[in-house]
Design a protein around this motif. Sequence first.
Motif, short mmCIF file in Angstrom:
data_model
loop_
_atom_site.label_atom_id
_atom_site.label_comp_id
_atom_site.label_asym_id
_atom_site.label_seq_id
_atom_site.Cartn_x
_atom_site.Cartn_y
_atom_site.Cartn_z
N THR A 190 0.85 -1.19 0.00
CA THR A 190 0.00 0.00 0.00
C THR A 190 0.89 1.24 0.00
O THR A 190 1.72 1.43 0.88
CB THR A 190 -0.93 0.01 1.23
OG1 THR A 190 -1.77 -1.14 1.20
CG2 THR A 190 -1.80 1.27 1.22
N LEU A 191 0.70 2.10 -1.00
CA LEU A 191 1.51 3.30 -1.13
C LEU A 191 1.12 4.34 -0.09
O LEU A 191 -0.05 4.70 0.04
CB LEU A 191 1.33 3.89 -2.53
CG LEU A 191 1.87 3.05 -3.69
CD1 LEU A 191 1.33 3.57 -5.02
CD2 LEU A 191 3.39 3.05 -3.69
N THR A 192 2.10 4.84 0.64
CA THR A 192 1.90 5.93 1.60
C THR A 192 3.12 6.83 1.55
O THR A 192 4.13 6.52 0.90
CB THR A 192 1.73 5.41 3.04
OG1 THR A 192 3.00 4.89 3.49
CG2 THR A 192 0.66 4.33 3.14
N ARG A 193 3.04 7.93 2.27
CA ARG A 193 4.17 8.86 2.33
C ARG A 193 5.40 8.21 2.95
O ARG A 193 6.53 8.65 2.71
CB ARG A 193 3.79 10.10 3.14
CG ARG A 193 2.66 10.93 2.53
CD ARG A 193 2.56 12.26 3.23
NE ARG A 193 3.58 13.17 2.75
CZ ARG A 193 3.94 14.29 3.38
NH1 ARG A 193 3.39 14.61 4.54
NH2 ARG A 193 4.86 15.08 2.87
N LYS A 194 5.19 7.18 3.76
CA LYS A 194 6.31 6.55 4.46
C LYS A 194 7.11 5.60 3.58
O LYS A 194 8.22 5.21 3.95
CB LYS A 194 5.79 5.80 5.70
CG LYS A 194 5.31 6.71 6.82
CD LYS A 194 4.88 5.89 8.02
CE LYS A 194 4.59 6.78 9.24
NZ LYS A 194 3.44 7.66 9.02
N ASN A 195 6.54 5.20 2.44
CA ASN A 195 7.28 4.22 1.64
C ASN A 195 7.48 4.60 0.17
O ASN A 195 8.29 3.98 -0.51
CB ASN A 195 6.63 2.83 1.72
CG ASN A 195 5.19 2.81 1.20
OD1 ASN A 195 4.79 3.61 0.35
ND2 ASN A 195 4.41 1.87 1.70
N TYR A 196 6.76 5.61 -0.33
CA TYR A 196 6.82 5.84 -1.77
C TYR A 196 8.21 6.32 -2.21
O TYR A 196 8.62 6.06 -3.35
CB TYR A 196 5.72 6.82 -2.21
CG TYR A 196 6.13 8.27 -2.29
CD1 TYR A 196 6.47 8.85 -3.52
CD2 TYR A 196 6.20 9.06 -1.15
CE1 TYR A 196 6.85 10.18 -3.59
CE2 TYR A 196 6.58 10.39 -1.22
CZ TYR A 196 6.90 10.94 -2.44
OH TYR A 196 7.29 12.24 -2.52
N GLU A 197 8.94 6.98 -1.33
CA GLU A 197 10.28 7.42 -1.70
C GLU A 197 11.27 6.26 -1.78
O GLU A 197 12.37 6.42 -2.31
CB GLU A 197 10.78 8.48 -0.70
CG GLU A 197 10.02 9.80 -0.81
CD GLU A 197 10.57 10.86 0.12
OE1 GLU A 197 11.27 10.48 1.09
OE2 GLU A 197 10.30 12.05 -0.11
N ASP A 198 10.87 5.10 -1.27
CA ASP A 198 11.71 3.91 -1.34
C ASP A 198 11.35 3.01 -2.53
O ASP A 198 11.79 1.86 -2.59
CB ASP A 198 11.59 3.09 -0.05
CG ASP A 198 12.33 3.72 1.11
OD1 ASP A 198 13.23 4.54 0.86
OD2 ASP A 198 12.00 3.40 2.26
N LEU A 199 10.56 3.53 -3.48
CA LEU A 199 10.08 2.67 -4.56
C LEU A 199 11.21 2.06 -5.37
O LEU A 199 11.15 0.90 -5.77
CB LEU A 199 9.12 3.44 -5.48
CG LEU A 199 7.65 3.45 -5.04
CD1 LEU A 199 6.83 4.38 -5.92
CD2 LEU A 199 7.08 2.04 -5.07
N HIS A 200 12.26 2.83 -5.64
CA HIS A 200 13.38 2.25 -6.40
C HIS A 200 14.01 1.09 -5.61
O HIS A 200 14.34 0.04 -6.19
CB HIS A 200 14.43 3.32 -6.70
CG HIS A 200 14.10 4.17 -7.88
ND1 HIS A 200 13.99 3.67 -9.16
CD2 HIS A 200 13.84 5.51 -7.98
CE1 HIS A 200 13.70 4.65 -10.01
NE2 HIS A 200 13.60 5.77 -9.31
N LYS A 201 14.17 1.26 -4.30
CA LYS A 201 14.70 0.17 -3.47
C LYS A 201 13.77 -1.04 -3.50
O LYS A 201 14.22 -2.19 -3.51
CB LYS A 201 14.89 0.64 -2.03
CG LYS A 201 15.98 1.67 -1.84
CD LYS A 201 16.09 2.07 -0.38
CE LYS A 201 17.15 3.13 -0.16
NZ LYS A 201 17.21 3.55 1.27
#
Length: 424
Positions: A190-201
Amino acid sequence: MIDVGKLYCGGISTGDGLRYGTKSETDAHGNAPHQQEKSASERRPIVVWNTTRTCNLKCVHCYTDSDNKKYKGELSTGEGLSLIDDLASFNIPSLLFSGGEPLVRKDLFSLIERAANRNIRPVISTNGTLIDRDTAHNIKNSGIVYAGISLDGMEDINDKFRGVKGAFSRAMKGFENCIAVGQRVGLRLTLTRKNYEDLHKIFDFIEKEGIPRACFYHLVYSGRGGDMFKDDLSHKESRSAMDVILERTDDFFNRGLDINILTVDNHADGVYLYRKLMEKKPDRAEEVRGLLEWNGGAANSTGVGIANIDFNGNVHPDQFWQDYTFGNIRERSFGDIWMDESDGLMHGLKHKADYIKGRCRLCDYRKLCTGAMRVRGFRTYNDPWAPDPQCFITDDEIGLDEEKKQELKAKGEEFPVPKELCRS
């Protein structure tokens, strides 16, 4: 669902016949295909059955607000078997065994076997932490065609979301055990502010671990996720997330990696994908527009192509709308409940294009999306036909000029986007 590999990259999927009315390839992504549907509006629904509310984790965005305790009134084994027979007679294509955590039900594999034997494709949604090697064998041998394991980021972020330290490592062990026995398995996030910046990882992780399928869900405001505007992606962040998903899926495809990538619960993704293709491959874009229009977006999702039955046998529009009930399978057959349009909401859901309001009603891409998630419109504006606040396509992009804005104002159809979703 928006099948990114199929639409953006021209790939194939087992779900092509169900989602786009095209012939599905045999054994695409290691699994047999769905049958080819004549029209999206005539589809029988995929049913999400919350087999139990009990869960060994305590996720901060859980739509059923589940906990590690026993709840009263859950369907018995006999009632579950009868339900599956009823669903088979209604010709549903697939039954998603969900929870809570479905693996806490001791009779789960008997229920799965019944579905498989009645020509229903059984799939399971699990947190993965209970899948040891024996359980993985049981999942495969019972007939599960796909197991979706939920993660919400890399280790620390995931464990905070799941409410239990060590949940990530245990889920990873569940992945490993499924792959070891040949069970088709995938990631649900589930996309949230806490994980979307880690999408490349996360995409690096998907490739490294050999995960063949990943579904990226947009947050739906229900249960413990009902007050999470603060953690939901802004429109700008949603666009950024989609850019990464499209870029990395295209990279997988160009390198010949058989990894199925989908986004879920926001049909605006399809519009965004189409507009990107218009810049990149205009001829391909028009073919994709035809596929999206066949699918109809929300027109053929909640109340048509997706249904929910909760732990107590109540039938709901979808799994995120459990505060609205059409009936109970202890009293009427599922088919009778599902096809009864005497309920005003059910009638509207089966004819969404006639009811959607605001910018959705005047959108140039209306046939591709049809208003996206109705429950998010309801949660935000107390109106099931209001626009989905998570639509991140701009007014200019959908053709909403000043004249149309004045028309909406005159009709009382202005629905301001929550400020939390407008942040930069």
